[in-house]
Motif scaffolding. Sequence first.
Motif, PDB file in Angstrom:
ATOM      1  N   ALA A 205       0.816  -1.222   0.000  1.00 35.99           N
ATOM      2  CA  ALA A 205       0.000   0.000   0.000  1.00 35.99           C
ATOM      3  C   ALA A 205       0.848   1.271   0.000  1.00 35.99           C
ATOM      4  O   ALA A 205       0.564   2.205  -0.763  1.00 35.99           O
ATOM      5  CB  ALA A 205      -0.961  -0.008   1.188  1.00 35.99           C
ATOM      6  N   PRO A 206       1.917   1.363   0.816  1.00 39.62           N
ATOM      7  CA  PRO A 206       2.739   2.587   0.808  1.00 39.62           C
ATOM      8  C   PRO A 206       3.362   2.881  -0.555  1.00 39.62           C
ATOM      9  O   PRO A 206       3.541   4.043  -0.915  1.00 39.62           O
ATOM     10  CB  PRO A 206       3.819   2.299   1.853  1.00 39.62           C
ATOM     11  CG  PRO A 206       3.191   1.289   2.766  1.00 39.62           C
ATOM     12  CD  PRO A 206       2.355   0.437   1.873  1.00 39.62           C
ATOM     13  N   VAL A 207       3.691   1.822  -1.311  1.00 38.06           N
ATOM     14  CA  VAL A 207       4.282   2.014  -2.637  1.00 38.06           C
ATOM     15  C   VAL A 207       3.250   2.606  -3.585  1.00 38.06           C
ATOM     16  O   VAL A 207       3.534   3.524  -4.367  1.00 38.06           O
ATOM     17  CB  VAL A 207       4.825   0.685  -3.198  1.00 38.06           C
ATOM     18  CG1 VAL A 207       5.458   0.903  -4.568  1.00 38.06           C
ATOM     19  CG2 VAL A 207       5.830   0.062  -2.242  1.00 38.06           C
ATOM     20  N   ALA A 208       2.027   2.086  -3.530  1.00 39.75           N
ATOM     21  CA  ALA A 208       0.955   2.587  -4.394  1.00 39.75           C
ATOM     22  C   ALA A 208       0.619   4.039  -4.064  1.00 39.75           C
ATOM     23  O   ALA A 208       0.303   4.838  -4.962  1.00 39.75           O
ATOM     24  CB  ALA A 208      -0.284   1.711  -4.241  1.00 39.75           C
ATOM     25  N   LYS A 211       4.368   9.118  -4.245  1.00 47.33           N
ATOM     26  CA  LYS A 211       4.505   9.858  -5.501  1.00 47.33           C
ATOM     27  C   LYS A 211       5.765   9.387  -6.225  1.00 47.33           C
ATOM     28  O   LYS A 211       6.698   8.879  -5.624  1.00 47.33           O
ATOM     29  CB  LYS A 211       4.618  11.352  -5.209  1.00 47.33           C
ATOM     30  CG  LYS A 211       3.398  11.947  -4.518  1.00 47.33           C
ATOM     31  CD  LYS A 211       3.640  13.407  -4.210  1.00 47.33           C
ATOM     32  CE  LYS A 211       2.445  14.011  -3.479  1.00 47.33           C
ATOM     33  NZ  LYS A 211       2.670  15.447  -3.130  1.00 47.33           N
ATOM     34  N   TRP A 212       5.760   9.587  -7.542  1.00 45.82           N
ATOM     35  CA  TRP A 212       6.942   9.212  -8.306  1.00 45.82           C
ATOM     36  C   TRP A 212       8.111  10.126  -7.961  1.00 45.82           C
ATOM     37  O   TRP A 212       9.232   9.661  -7.752  1.00 45.82           O
ATOM     38  CB  TRP A 212       6.641   9.261  -9.803  1.00 45.82           C
ATOM     39  CG  TRP A 212       5.968   8.011 -10.300  1.00 45.82           C
ATOM     40  CD1 TRP A 212       4.650   7.850 -10.614  1.00 45.82           C
ATOM     41  CD2 TRP A 212       6.580   6.734 -10.507  1.00 45.82           C
ATOM     42  NE1 TRP A 212       4.400   6.550 -11.007  1.00 45.82           N
ATOM     43  CE2 TRP A 212       5.572   5.841 -10.963  1.00 45.82           C
ATOM     44  CE3 TRP A 212       7.881   6.243 -10.370  1.00 45.82           C
ATOM     45  CZ2 TRP A 212       5.824   4.517 -11.268  1.00 45.82           C
ATOM     46  CZ3 TRP A 212       8.136   4.911 -10.683  1.00 45.82           C
ATOM     47  CH2 TRP A 212       7.107   4.064 -11.121  1.00 45.82           C
ATOM     48  N   LEU A 213       7.860  11.412  -7.920  1.00 44.44           N
ATOM     49  CA  LEU A 213       8.904  12.371  -7.547  1.00 44.44           C
ATOM     50  C   LEU A 213       8.600  12.927  -6.164  1.00 44.44           C
ATOM     51  O   LEU A 213       7.515  13.455  -5.930  1.00 44.44           O
ATOM     52  CB  LEU A 213       8.980  13.507  -8.563  1.00 44.44           C
ATOM     53  CG  LEU A 213       9.502  13.133  -9.958  1.00 44.44           C
ATOM     54  CD1 LEU A 213       9.474  14.347 -10.868  1.00 44.44           C
ATOM     55  CD2 LEU A 213      10.918  12.558  -9.880  1.00 44.44           C
ATOM     56  N   GLN A 214       9.548  12.783  -5.263  1.00 42.08           N
ATOM     57  CA  GLN A 214       9.309  13.176  -3.881  1.00 42.08           C
ATOM     58  C   GLN A 214      10.630  13.507  -3.200  1.00 42.08           C
ATOM     59  O   GLN A 214      11.607  12.769  -3.310  1.00 42.08           O
ATOM     60  CB  GLN A 214       8.619  12.019  -3.153  1.00 42.08           C
ATOM     61  CG  GLN A 214       8.258  12.290  -1.708  1.00 42.08           C
ATOM     62  CD  GLN A 214       7.462  11.128  -1.129  1.00 42.08           C
ATOM     63  OE1 GLN A 214       6.464  10.695  -1.697  1.00 42.08           O
ATOM     64  NE2 GLN A 214       7.928  10.620   0.008  1.00 42.08           N
ATOM     65  N   SER A 215      10.672  14.634  -2.502  1.00 46.86           N
ATOM     66  CA  SER A 215      11.897  15.023  -1.819  1.00 46.86           C
ATOM     67  C   SER A 215      12.115  14.146  -0.587  1.00 46.86           C
ATOM     68  O   SER A 215      11.187  13.912   0.179  1.00 46.86           O
ATOM     69  CB  SER A 215      11.818  16.495  -1.394  1.00 46.86           C
ATOM     70  OG  SER A 215      12.960  16.862  -0.658  1.00 46.86           O
ATOM     71  N   PRO A 216      13.344  13.631  -0.398  1.00 44.28           N
ATOM     72  CA  PRO A 216      13.643  12.838   0.809  1.00 44.28           C
ATOM     73  C   PRO A 216      13.486  13.690   2.065  1.00 44.28           C
ATOM     74  O   PRO A 216      13.463  14.923   2.003  1.00 44.28           O
ATOM     75  CB  PRO A 216      15.102  12.420   0.601  1.00 44.28           C
ATOM     76  CG  PRO A 216      15.357  12.572  -0.851  1.00 44.28           C
ATOM     77  CD  PRO A 216      14.503  13.717  -1.295  1.00 44.28           C
ATOM     78  N   GLU A 217      13.413  13.035   3.211  1.00 43.95           N
ATOM     79  CA  GLU A 217      13.260  13.735   4.488  1.00 43.95           C
ATOM     80  C   GLU A 217      14.631  14.159   5.012  1.00 43.95           C
ATOM     81  O   GLU A 217      15.201  13.549   5.913  1.00 43.95           O
ATOM     82  CB  GLU A 217      12.546  12.831   5.498  1.00 43.95           C
ATOM     83  CG  GLU A 217      11.127  12.457   5.069  1.00 43.95           C
ATOM     84  CD  GLU A 217      10.467  11.515   6.057  1.00 43.95           C
ATOM     85  OE1 GLU A 217      11.136  11.107   7.037  1.00 43.95           O
ATOM     86  OE2 GLU A 217       9.297  11.165   5.846  1.00 43.95           O
ATOM     87  N   PHE A 218      15.134  15.242   4.430  1.00 44.83           N
ATOM     88  CA  PHE A 218      16.453  15.741   4.828  1.00 44.83           C
ATOM     89  C   PHE A 218      16.423  16.317   6.244  1.00 44.83           C
ATOM     90  O   PHE A 218      15.408  16.877   6.678  1.00 44.83           O
ATOM     91  CB  PHE A 218      16.922  16.836   3.862  1.00 44.83           C
ATOM     92  CG  PHE A 218      17.207  16.344   2.467  1.00 44.83           C
ATOM     93  CD1 PHE A 218      18.212  15.425   2.231  1.00 44.83           C
ATOM     94  CD2 PHE A 218      16.475  16.815   1.387  1.00 44.83           C
ATOM     95  CE1 PHE A 218      18.485  14.973   0.944  1.00 44.83           C
ATOM     96  CE2 PHE A 218      16.732  16.384   0.104  1.00 44.83           C
ATOM     97  CZ  PHE A 218      17.739  15.457  -0.123  1.00 44.83           C
ATOM     98  N   GLY A 326      10.040   8.753  -5.215  1.00 42.97           N
ATOM     99  CA  GLY A 326       9.261   8.389  -4.031  1.00 42.97           C
ATOM    100  C   GLY A 326       8.889   6.927  -3.953  1.00 42.97           C
ATOM    101  O   GLY A 326       8.907   6.322  -2.876  1.00 42.97           O
ATOM    102  N   LYS A 327       8.554   6.334  -5.094  1.00 40.09           N
ATOM    103  CA  LYS A 327       8.133   4.925  -5.083  1.00 40.09           C
ATOM    104  C   LYS A 327       9.294   3.990  -4.752  1.00 40.09           C
ATOM    105  O   LYS A 327       9.101   2.940  -4.139  1.00 40.09           O
ATOM    106  CB  LYS A 327       7.488   4.555  -6.430  1.00 40.09           C
ATOM    107  CG  LYS A 327       6.118   5.196  -6.633  1.00 40.09           C
ATOM    108  CD  LYS A 327       5.364   4.577  -7.780  1.00 40.09           C
ATOM    109  CE  LYS A 327       3.996   5.209  -7.943  1.00 40.09           C
ATOM    110  NZ  LYS A 327       3.093   4.909  -6.808  1.00 40.09           N
TER     111      LYS A 327
END
Length: 439
Positions: A205-208, A211-218, A326-327
Motif C-alpha cells: 500500500a505505501p508504494v501505491a 509519488k513518483w517524484l518526492q523530496s527525501p526527508e532531509f 518516491g516509489k
Amino acid sequence: MKQTTVGIQEIPRLDKWIVLSIQHLFAMFGATILVPMLTELSPAVALVSSGLGTLAYIIVTKGKIPAYLGSSFAFIMPIIAAITIGGPEGAMIGSFFAGLLYGVVAVFIKLTGVQWLMKLLPPIVVGPVIMVIGLGLAGVAIEMAMIDPATEVYSGLHLSVAMFTLVLTIIASIFFRGFFGLIPILIGIVGGYSFAAVRGLVDFAPVAEAKWLQSPEFLVPYVTYTPNFSWEIFFILVPIAFVTLSEHIGDQMVLSKVAEKNFIKKPGLHRSLFGDGLATVISSLIGGPPNTTYGENIGVVALTRVFSVFVIGGAATLAIMFGFIGKVSALILTIPSAVMGGVSILLFGIIASNGLRMLIDNQVDIGKKRNLIISSVILVIGIGGAFIQVTDEVQIAGMALATMIGIGLNLILPDRDRVKTSEEMFYDMSSKKEDEQLT
C-alpha cells in the motif's frame, strides 16, 4: 597481465557508460540502504548523500581515484546509541565531527607523512576493533531475524524468511560468478523480499500511495532543527573514525593493487582521506549516515577493468536520482525486518571475520604476550559494553572506549613491531598479486 578496458579519466561511449554505472549502483545499493534501515535513518537520504559524497570525493582527489563511497557499517551501533541519547539530529552532529577528524588527519599527513598514523593504528589494534564492530551487532541481526516487530515476540514465520534470505545470500556469494558474484547482498534482499511477499509479510500500500517524484526527508541544521552539541555523542562517534581511517588506507592499498598505481603516493593519502571526510560531513548536513569507500565497488572495478571516474560519477548521479523517486523510497521501506536480519547475520559475521583476517594477513603473532593482551582487552571491553562515566551527562562506552584503550595500550606496552611504510605495503601487495598470477 590484463589490459585496462577504460582508463581512469577516460569517458566511455554513452550506452556503455550508463550500463557500467548501473553495475556500480547495484553493487553498493544493498549495503548502502541497509545501514539507514538498521539505524532508522532515511534510505532515500542515504542514497543522495552517498552520491553527493562520491562526487565530492572525485573532485577532491582530482579525478584520479575510481572509488565509490557508501554508508559505513562501522558507525551502525554508535549511531543507534547517539539517536537514543539525542535523536537523529544528535547523531548528525556527532557524524559531522567524525568527518572533521578526517580533515585534521589529512592535514597532518600532508605535513608529516603517513607513518605516524600507521604507528597509531597497527593491525593489532584495528583488527580486534573491527571484530568488535561485527560481533557487537550480532544481537541486532538475530533480533531482526527472529522477532515479529508488530508483537515483539518470537516468530517462526519471520525466522523462516530470514533463513531463506541468508541461504540465498550465501549461495550467491559462493556459486555465482562474474558481476552477480559481486552483488550477493542485493540478490539476497530481492530474493528474501519476494519470499516474504509470498508469505504475506509485505504491505504494498505505501508504494501505491507514494509519488513518483518526492523530496527525501532531509535533516538540515538551522533549517529543520537547531543543533545541540553533546560531549557524550561526540565520544560515541568520533573515536570510531580512527577505525574507518585504517579501513580507508586498506581500501586504497587494494585499489592501488588493482589499478597498478600507488594512490597512496599520487594523488596522495591526504587527498583521499580529506575526500572521505568531506563526504561524511556532507552526509551529516542532510541527515545521512557517515560514508566510506566501498569494497563492493572496488570488486566491480577489479572485475571489469573499467577504472573511469566518469563511470563512478555516473553511478553517484543515479544514486542521487533514485533518492528523489518516491516509489523507490517507499519500496525500500516495505522490506521486512526479517529479510534485513537474514542478510545482516552474514554481513556482520563477515565484518568480524575481516578483523581476524587483518591479523592473519599482517602475520600478527597472538602468541606474543603484548599482542595477546591488546587484542583481549579490546574484545572484552568492546563486546562487554564497558563504559567510563566522565560526568553526569558524558559517557565513553563500548566500541569507542575499546578503540581508545587499544590505541593507548599499543603506545604504552614495550616491544612494538616495526610498522611498514606505505611504499613497502604497496610493494608487498604488488608482489602478492604477481604470485597469484603465477599460481
